[in-house]
Design a protein around this motif. Structure first.
Motif, PDB file in Angstrom:
ATOM      1  N   ALA A  39       0.811  -1.219   0.000  1.00 20.40           N
ATOM      2  CA  ALA A  39       0.000   0.000   0.000  1.00 20.40           C
ATOM      3  C   ALA A  39       0.841   1.263   0.000  1.00 20.40           C
ATOM      4  O   ALA A  39       0.330   2.337  -0.335  1.00 20.40           O
ATOM      5  CB  ALA A  39      -0.929  -0.001   1.212  1.00 20.40           C
ATOM      6  N   THR A 107      -0.431  -3.755  -6.620  1.00 25.05           N
ATOM      7  CA  THR A 107      -0.955  -2.604  -5.887  1.00 25.05           C
ATOM      8  C   THR A 107      -2.026  -3.071  -4.916  1.00 25.05           C
ATOM      9  O   THR A 107      -2.621  -4.139  -5.089  1.00 25.05           O
ATOM     10  CB  THR A 107      -1.564  -1.551  -6.834  1.00 25.05           C
ATOM     11  N   ARG A 110      -8.283  -0.945  -4.212  1.00 22.71           N
ATOM     12  CA  ARG A 110      -8.947   0.270  -3.748  1.00 22.71           C
ATOM     13  C   ARG A 110     -10.361  -0.042  -3.331  1.00 22.71           C
ATOM     14  O   ARG A 110     -11.028  -0.881  -3.914  1.00 22.71           O
ATOM     15  CB  ARG A 110      -8.971   1.318  -4.852  1.00 22.71           C
ATOM     16  N   THR A 111     -10.821   0.675  -2.338  1.00 25.23           N
ATOM     17  CA  THR A 111     -12.212   0.569  -1.916  1.00 25.23           C
ATOM     18  C   THR A 111     -12.915   1.826  -2.359  1.00 25.23           C
ATOM     19  O   THR A 111     -12.304   2.884  -2.498  1.00 25.23           O
ATOM     20  CB  THR A 111     -12.331   0.426  -0.387  1.00 25.23           C
ATOM     21  N   SER A 112     -14.214   1.740  -2.591  1.00 24.19           N
ATOM     22  CA  SER A 112     -14.947   2.926  -3.001  1.00 24.19           C
ATOM     23  C   SER A 112     -15.041   3.886  -1.832  1.00 24.19           C
ATOM     24  O   SER A 112     -15.304   3.500  -0.696  1.00 24.19           O
ATOM     25  CB  SER A 112     -16.339   2.546  -3.497  1.00 24.19           C
ATOM     26  N   ALA A 113     -14.807   5.161  -2.097  1.00 27.26           N
ATOM     27  CA  ALA A 113     -14.762   6.164  -1.034  1.00 27.26           C
ATOM     28  C   ALA A 113     -16.109   6.326  -0.351  1.00 27.26           C
ATOM     29  O   ALA A 113     -16.181   6.658   0.824  1.00 27.26           O
ATOM     30  CB  ALA A 113     -14.297   7.500  -1.595  1.00 27.26           C
TER      31      ALA A 113
END
Length: 129
Positions: A39, A107, A110-113
Motif C-alpha cells: 500500500a 498494488t 482500492r475501496t470505493s470512497a
C-alpha cells in the motif's frame, strides 16, 4: 490514535446483518506487513511469473542511512501474497512479458470512497463540555 474502518450499510446488508460488500477476514501478522508494504506508494512491488509457473513477489528496499541496511531487492512471502490476491486485497497491473518471464506491478486494492469511512474508537474521541 488508531483508526477503524467501518463499511457503510446498504439495504441488503441491513437485511442480512453483514456490513460491506464481502466479509473481510482478519489478516495475519505477515499478511498485514505485506499489505503495508504494497500500500505504500513510495515502494513499488512487483511479481515475476516464470515460464514454469513459479512466482516471486519483491520490492526494492532503499538504503537506510541510519542503520546502513537496505539498498537491495527484498522478497515477500509468496504464500501471504497469494492469499491477499485471492482475497481481493491486492491487484496485479498490466503484464510486461519477455521470453522467460512475465512481470506485473502489484498494488493494494482500492475501496470505493462512499462505502468505507474511517472513525476513531469511542474511547479516543474527545467530547466538548
Amino acid at each position: 490514535m488508531p483508526l477503524t474502518v467501518v463499511h457503510a450499510q446498504t439495504a441488503e446488508s441491513r437485511a442480512t446483518g453483514r456490513r460491506g460488500p464481502r466479509p473481510c477476514a482478519p489478516l495475519s501478522h505477515a499478511g498485514a506487513d505485506v499489505l503495508r508494504i504494497v500500500a505504500d506508494a513510495r515502494t513499488p512491488v512487483f511479481v515475476t511469473v516464470r515460464e514454469g509457473g513459479g512466482r516471486r513477489y519483491s520490492y526494492w528496499r532503499p538504503l537506510d542511512s541510519a542503520t546502513g541496511r537496505g539498498g537491495c531487492y527484498a522478497a515477500l512471502p509468496t504464500a501471504e501474497c497469494d492469499r491477499l490476491h485471492a482475497a481481493g486485497r491486492i491487484t496485479l497491473g498490466e503484464p510486461l512479458a519477455d521470453p522467460a518471464r512475465t512481470t506485473y506491478r502489484v498494488t493494494a486494492a482500492r475501496t470505493s470512497a462512499g462505502s468505507v469511512r474511517a472513525v476513531r474508537p469511542l474511547r479516543d474521541r474527545a467530547y466538548a463540555a
